[in-house]
Design an enzyme around this catalytic site. Structure first.
Site, mmCIF file in Angstrom:
data_model
loop_
_atom_site.group_PDB
_atom_site.id
_atom_site.type_symbol
_atom_site.label_atom_id
_atom_site.label_comp_id
_atom_site.label_asym_id
_atom_site.label_seq_id
_atom_site.Cartn_x
_atom_site.Cartn_y
_atom_site.Cartn_z
ATOM 1 N N LYS A 34 0.932 5.250 4.574
ATOM 2 C CA LYS A 34 2.303 4.871 4.952
ATOM 3 C C LYS A 34 2.552 5.287 6.407
ATOM 4 O O LYS A 34 2.182 6.391 6.810
ATOM 5 C CB LYS A 34 3.323 5.552 4.024
ATOM 6 C CG LYS A 34 3.277 4.989 2.603
ATOM 7 C CD LYS A 34 4.368 5.603 1.735
ATOM 8 C CE LYS A 34 4.178 5.230 0.280
ATOM 9 N NZ LYS A 34 4.862 4.029 -0.152
ATOM 10 N N GLU A 85 11.926 8.039 -7.720
ATOM 11 C CA GLU A 85 11.855 6.609 -8.033
ATOM 12 C C GLU A 85 13.040 6.227 -8.898
ATOM 13 O O GLU A 85 13.458 7.000 -9.768
ATOM 14 C CB GLU A 85 10.567 6.293 -8.789
ATOM 15 C CG GLU A 85 9.331 6.537 -7.964
ATOM 16 C CD GLU A 85 8.099 6.041 -8.696
ATOM 17 O OE1 GLU A 85 7.694 4.913 -8.404
ATOM 18 O OE2 GLU A 85 7.575 6.752 -9.557
ATOM 19 N N HIS A 105 0.227 12.462 -4.309
ATOM 20 C CA HIS A 105 1.089 12.074 -3.184
ATOM 21 C C HIS A 105 1.905 13.255 -2.628
ATOM 22 O O HIS A 105 1.951 13.487 -1.429
ATOM 23 C CB HIS A 105 2.060 10.967 -3.597
ATOM 24 C CG HIS A 105 1.409 9.808 -4.293
ATOM 25 N ND1 HIS A 105 0.199 9.310 -3.917
ATOM 26 C CD2 HIS A 105 1.822 9.051 -5.341
ATOM 27 C CE1 HIS A 105 -0.123 8.284 -4.709
ATOM 28 N NE2 HIS A 105 0.842 8.112 -5.582
ATOM 29 N N LYS A 156 10.888 9.684 -12.365
ATOM 30 C CA LYS A 156 11.282 8.290 -12.554
ATOM 31 C C LYS A 156 12.732 8.290 -13.013
ATOM 32 O O LYS A 156 13.229 9.274 -13.540
ATOM 33 C CB LYS A 156 10.391 7.638 -13.610
ATOM 34 C CG LYS A 156 8.911 7.648 -13.220
ATOM 35 C CD LYS A 156 8.244 6.321 -13.458
ATOM 36 C CE LYS A 156 6.791 6.310 -13.067
ATOM 37 N NZ LYS A 156 6.510 5.687 -11.761
HETATM 38 C C1 BG6 Z 1 1.615 5.321 -7.855
HETATM 39 C C2 BG6 Z 1 2.084 5.738 -9.214
HETATM 40 O O1 BG6 Z 1 0.556 6.132 -7.421
HETATM 41 O O2 BG6 Z 1 2.691 5.438 -6.921
HETATM 42 C C3 BG6 Z 1 3.293 4.952 -9.655
HETATM 43 O O3 BG6 Z 1 1.022 5.543 -10.152
HETATM 44 C C4 BG6 Z 1 4.377 5.008 -8.601
HETATM 45 O O4 BG6 Z 1 3.793 5.450 -10.903
HETATM 46 C C5 BG6 Z 1 3.822 4.642 -7.242
HETATM 47 O O5 BG6 Z 1 5.415 4.118 -8.983
HETATM 48 C C6 BG6 Z 1 4.858 4.861 -6.150
HETATM 49 O O6 BG6 Z 1 4.373 4.354 -4.932
HETATM 50 P P1 BG6 Z 1 5.391 3.864 -3.794
HETATM 51 O O7 BG6 Z 1 4.499 3.488 -2.661
HETATM 52 O O8 BG6 Z 1 6.157 2.712 -4.379
HETATM 53 O O9 BG6 Z 1 6.275 5.029 -3.502
#
Ligand code: BG6
Length: 513
Positions: free
Chosen positions: A205, A239, A263, A362
């Site tokens: 990113k 999220e 992440h 989530k």
């Molecule tokens: C993924 C997860 O690695 O990252 C997902 O498996 C998640 O559950 C996604 O929704 C989020 O990625 P981004 O780029 O949309 O923040």
């Protein structure tokens, strides 16, 4: 770009001189990730004239698919998911370079056929190519694919030169420390670490890369970047969506594995690491590993360093949504967390005594990822805040990773008027306002870096293990507890009371970014 017929990709010109002739093989070619991310990324690299002139892509998968059908599916994926409307001529030329080999992931003959197919492409081109093997299969077949890359000789093609084979591995890289170690051992048995590119798409990113630039291309941050000035750090990866149709996968994963171990820990490593001696991949990754290894084991159990919860029914985006236990594919007595928060202590000279709070979930109020650095409060001897009942607000520097990417600094300012009263004011830098908003997607950056052999934005084997070493005891403790101690939070809220209590124990409050 006004005349697509004169597009450089069509004329066999690449503006990226570091990209050698390449055959990309995608294992798991009919998967969702290939359609949504990989093919659109490859198209956009062609569009930007960044692919080598001798570029071929081979799809590999269990289901037999004729070349013509694979090309049609790939073109549809690009049209559906590319960030830019594709140029027909560029897409057609790219499609001509797509072929498909069918085979099972544990079938030695299939890998021999693949090796022969690549040798044939090389013969037709009249020159050698590098092979980039992109493993985008379910994790259960990572090991057999790696094994057969070894047995077929694909892993060791042109090993002694710049055209050596590269292996890209999608997440999840293991599900605990033992499985990550086993996967690293499987990799080591067929190729060397410098051939391997472990994906964490957050590293691709733009704003995550900008974190390094902001930290080390500006003189004002580094003197303050330590325990003397920083009170604590909050990393949020929130999220709005629920698990949707991915219940089967998510039940086995949960938030800690899905978002925190990879992440969020990567964001922490880039925020907390020491300045690297150079921007060389090994120099950057050495510093990330060191800081991950300095994190203390977490205190588990009541009043410890962790909180976990599942979302229950609630309002989000203006509508009522189901709780996690009512989602399709979820066991009614599931003990899988959809929210996790950790308090981490980094035991080194720079950070001792500065809590790092990580949270992800989530069905939180909206999608937002940010890193917020909260500085210590100034002494309140000269000024008081508005109303004079509160101490001065602390300065906060927030890196907004997504959406509305940018950087915000909270300062105390004077409220206009005859009295001297202060109020927090905000200075904002917004990417979209300065640079426009059509930035490359994470996968464009990552595929290009793998093609050119730059591993900086990929996770090294010891890094993956360091992160699992920290998270595995938490997962073990949660598994042993089952549903006991599992908190809930209403969908659309900022998480469970247990997460608030985690910060309150040190006198802190979560931000609401
Ligand atoms: C993924 C997860 O690695 O990252 C997902 O498996 C998640 O559950 C996604 O929704 C989020 O990625 P981004 O780029 O949309 O923040």
């Amino acid at each position: 770009m006004s005349d697509p017929v004169r597009h450089p990709f069509l004329q066999g010109l690449s503006k990226h001189r570091g990209t050698p002739p390449t055959v990309v093989v995608i294992f798991g070619a009919s998967g969702d990730l290939t359609a949504r991310k990989l093919l659109p990324a490859i198209y956009n690299l062609a569009h930007d004239n960044l692919l080598p002139a001798d570029f071929h892509l081979v799809g590999f998968g269990r289901t037999p698919v004729p070349n013509a059908e694979f090309r049609t599916l790939a073109a549809k994926a690009v049209r559906d998911f590319s960030r830019r409307a594709p140029l027909d001529a560029v897409l057609d030329r790219l499609s001509e370079r797509l072929t498909y080999v069918a085979g099972a992931y544990d079938e030695p003959d299939a890998f021999d056929r693949l090796a022969a197919h690549i040798a044939e492409i090389e013969k037709q081109l009249g020159n050698q190519v590098q092979t980039l093997c992109y493993i985008s299969t379910p994790p259960s077949v990572f090991a057999p694919v790696l094994h057969h890359l070894g047995s077929s000789g694909l892993a060791t093609r042109h090993l002694d030169g710049p055209l050596h084979t590269k292996v890209v591995i999608e997440k999840p890289f293991g599900h605990d420390l033992d499985s990550a170690r086993a996967l690293n051992a499987a990799i080591r048995s067929v190729c060397a670490e410098h051939q391997v590119y472990r994906i964490d798409h957050y590293l691709g990113k733009e704003t995550v890369q900008d974190l390094l630039v902001q930290r080390f291309a500006n003189a004002i941050f580094e003197p303050l970047w330590n325990r003397n000035y920083i009170d604590h750090v909050q990393l949020t990866v929130a999220e709005e969506l629920g698990v949707g149709s991915r219940g089967g996968y998510y039940e086995q994963a949960g938030c800690l594995r899905d978002m925190i171990q990879n992440h969020t820990m990567q964001l922490l490593a880039l925020t907390a690491m020491e300045p690297p001696v150079s921007l060389d991949a090994e120099a950057v990754r050495d510093e990330k590993v060191k800081v991950l290894q300095s994190i203390q084991p977490l205190h588990l159990g009541p009043d410890g360093d962790t909180a976990r919860a599942q979302y229950s029914t609630g309002m989000t985006g203006g509508k009522m949504v189901s709780g996690y236990l009512e989602e399709p594919g979820i066991a009614p007595d599931s003990a899988t967390e959809t929210y996790a928060a950790l308090r981490l202590s980094i035991n080194n000279w720079r950070w001792q005594g500065v809590p790092f709070y990580l949270r992800s979930g989530k069905r939180l109020p909206h999608r937002v990822s940010e890193i917020a650095i909260q500085f210590k409060r100034p002494p309140g001897t000269l000024f008081a805040a508005a109303g004079e009942r509160f101490p001065l607000a602390p300065n906060t520097l927030a890196f907004r990773i997504q959406p509305d990417e940018g950087l915000g600094l909270v300062l105390s300012g004077k409220v206009p008027g005859l009295e001297t009263r202060t109020q927090p004011v905000q200075m904002n830098f917004r990417y979209a306002a300065t640079f426009g908003s059509n930035t490359p997607e994470a996968y464009e950056r990552l595929v290009l870096d793998a093609l050119t052999g730059d591993g900086t934005l990929f996770i090294r084997g010891d890094e993956a293990e360091a992160s699992w070493r920290l998270c595995t005891p938490v997962l073990d403790a949660w598994r042993a507890q089952g549903r006991e101690g599992m908190d809930t939070y209403a969908a659309g809220s900022w998480g469970p009371a247990a997460a608030d209590a985690l910060l309150a124990r040190s006198g802190h409050l979560w931000r609401q970014p």
